[in-house]
Scaffold this motif. Sequence first.
Motif, mmCIF file in Angstrom:
data_model
loop_
_atom_site.group_PDB
_atom_site.id
_atom_site.type_symbol
_atom_site.label_atom_id
_atom_site.label_comp_id
_atom_site.label_asym_id
_atom_site.label_seq_id
_atom_site.Cartn_x
_atom_site.Cartn_y
_atom_site.Cartn_z
ATOM 1 N N SER A 158 55.480 81.108 43.060
ATOM 2 C CA SER A 158 56.284 80.666 44.092
ATOM 3 C C SER A 158 55.848 79.758 44.709
ATOM 4 O O SER A 158 56.462 79.392 45.812
ATOM 5 C CB SER A 158 55.836 82.024 44.698
ATOM 6 O OG SER A 158 54.764 82.325 44.446
ATOM 7 N N LEU A 159 54.720 79.642 44.415
ATOM 8 C CA LEU A 159 53.976 77.673 45.726
ATOM 9 C C LEU A 159 54.775 76.547 45.623
ATOM 10 O O LEU A 159 55.325 75.793 46.439
ATOM 11 C CB LEU A 159 52.866 77.549 44.823
ATOM 12 C CG LEU A 159 52.493 76.236 45.151
ATOM 13 C CD1 LEU A 159 51.638 76.133 46.468
ATOM 14 C CD2 LEU A 159 50.904 75.813 43.717
ATOM 15 N N LEU A 160 55.981 76.507 44.570
ATOM 16 C CA LEU A 160 56.471 75.535 44.262
ATOM 17 C C LEU A 160 57.822 75.853 45.385
ATOM 18 O O LEU A 160 58.162 74.132 45.983
ATOM 19 C CB LEU A 160 57.182 75.278 43.141
ATOM 20 C CG LEU A 160 56.086 74.822 42.016
ATOM 21 C CD1 LEU A 160 56.699 74.366 40.547
ATOM 22 C CD2 LEU A 160 55.661 73.614 42.329
ATOM 23 N N GLN A 161 57.573 76.686 45.727
ATOM 24 C CA GLN A 161 58.865 77.063 46.387
ATOM 25 C C GLN A 161 58.580 76.527 48.573
ATOM 26 O O GLN A 161 59.313 76.132 49.805
ATOM 27 C CB GLN A 161 59.541 78.561 46.855
ATOM 28 C CG GLN A 161 60.181 78.726 45.802
ATOM 29 C CD GLN A 161 60.366 80.468 45.912
ATOM 30 O OE1 GLN A 161 60.518 80.696 46.770
ATOM 31 N NE2 GLN A 161 59.949 80.717 44.713
ATOM 32 N N ARG A 162 57.697 76.217 48.352
ATOM 33 C CA ARG A 162 56.499 75.490 50.031
ATOM 34 C C ARG A 162 56.294 74.685 50.059
ATOM 35 O O ARG A 162 56.302 74.004 51.140
ATOM 36 C CB ARG A 162 54.982 76.798 49.933
ATOM 37 C CG ARG A 162 55.066 78.028 49.634
ATOM 38 C CD ARG A 162 55.221 79.331 50.479
ATOM 39 N NE ARG A 162 56.122 79.410 51.004
ATOM 40 C CZ ARG A 162 57.060 79.925 50.034
ATOM 41 N NH1 ARG A 162 56.563 80.140 49.140
ATOM 42 N NH2 ARG A 162 58.830 80.325 49.794
ATOM 43 N N LEU A 163 56.826 73.761 48.954
ATOM 44 C CA LEU A 163 56.394 72.157 48.287
ATOM 45 C C LEU A 163 57.792 71.465 48.462
ATOM 46 O O LEU A 163 58.932 72.145 47.847
ATOM 47 C CB LEU A 163 55.510 71.320 47.480
ATOM 48 C CG LEU A 163 54.361 72.684 47.495
ATOM 49 C CD1 LEU A 163 53.431 72.656 46.174
ATOM 50 C CD2 LEU A 163 53.259 72.789 48.972
ATOM 51 N N ASP A 164 58.009 70.217 48.814
ATOM 52 C CA ASP A 164 58.447 69.443 48.589
ATOM 53 C C ASP A 164 57.842 68.584 47.403
ATOM 54 O O ASP A 164 57.276 67.159 48.210
ATOM 55 C CB ASP A 164 58.758 68.358 49.457
ATOM 56 C CG ASP A 164 60.578 67.949 49.019
ATOM 57 O OD1 ASP A 164 60.569 67.869 48.484
ATOM 58 O OD2 ASP A 164 61.352 67.255 49.716
ATOM 59 N N LEU A 165 57.549 68.659 46.071
ATOM 60 C CA LEU A 165 57.200 67.666 45.597
ATOM 61 C C LEU A 165 58.387 67.438 44.613
ATOM 62 O O LEU A 165 58.972 67.745 43.571
ATOM 63 C CB LEU A 165 56.462 68.840 45.000
ATOM 64 C CG LEU A 165 55.476 68.139 43.082
ATOM 65 C CD1 LEU A 165 54.361 67.372 43.620
ATOM 66 C CD2 LEU A 165 55.316 69.782 42.587
#
Length: 287
Positions: free
Chosen positions: A162-169
């Motif tokens: 779910s971390l990846l939803q907080r990031l624009d990676l």
Amino acid sequence: MDGLTSEFDTGTAVAARPGEPGTWDAELGEGWRIGGGVNGGLLLALVGRALGQELGATEERAAHQDPLAISAYYLTPGVPGPATVRTEVVRRGRAVSTAQASLLQPGPDGADVERVRVLATYGDLAGLDGDASTTATPPVLPPPEQCVSAAQAPPDFLKHASLLQRLDLRLDPATTGWAVGRPSGTGVIRGWLRMADGREPDPLLLLLAVDALPPVAFELGLPGWTPTLELTAHMRARPAPGWLRVNLTSRTMSGGYLEEDAEVWDSEGRLVALSRQLARATSPKPA
């Protein structure tokens, strides 16, 4: 952000506990999970915020609110829920101060379980900004729009992250062979990073950035989760607004343990943070 509180600031918020000096209450959010626990960079940034507040200005000393060097030992996985940070000032100096902290959460029996223990040196990065020399060079990346968004990661990976939803990676396509079953074996992952909600980088966010990309072990053909045992980060300057460039490398694996080195460059091409962590390669988790 137009005055709105960012997800990062909410996720790393700490509140001083009345009547208990050096004790800070926090909440680890569900939205920062990676694998079975909360991302280690988020834990480090949360502890880093508590230390910065502990080392605020006094009548005798200026504030030392920026991490210069911070080392964390990860003892047990952090999980979503309430947490406590206990801080202790080891030495308060004129140029730098040293402090330590522990992040704890209630265990199944209600007793505190220590998640992370940290020792750090803090100062004022604004006083260090200026000319710098380094033999390191920024990673050469395609433009962000030509890179692979984290949202395109394999579904089996995303459901545990779910971390990846907080990031624009945005990862360099040359370092994403692991995502399609063809890891390069070079031990390099690099990409562009910013927060999905537009929050600009600062020294605390750099503590998340050094541990935000997929583990470099993936590109070594090791698809299992790679828990961090120890991470040391050095902050070299306050980052300029805009995209960060993050370069991860690993050169040595022995006995199932590997190092992962990170360099973080800001939008002006300055090296603003470095880190090294020791991690353990594990077998893939069952689907």
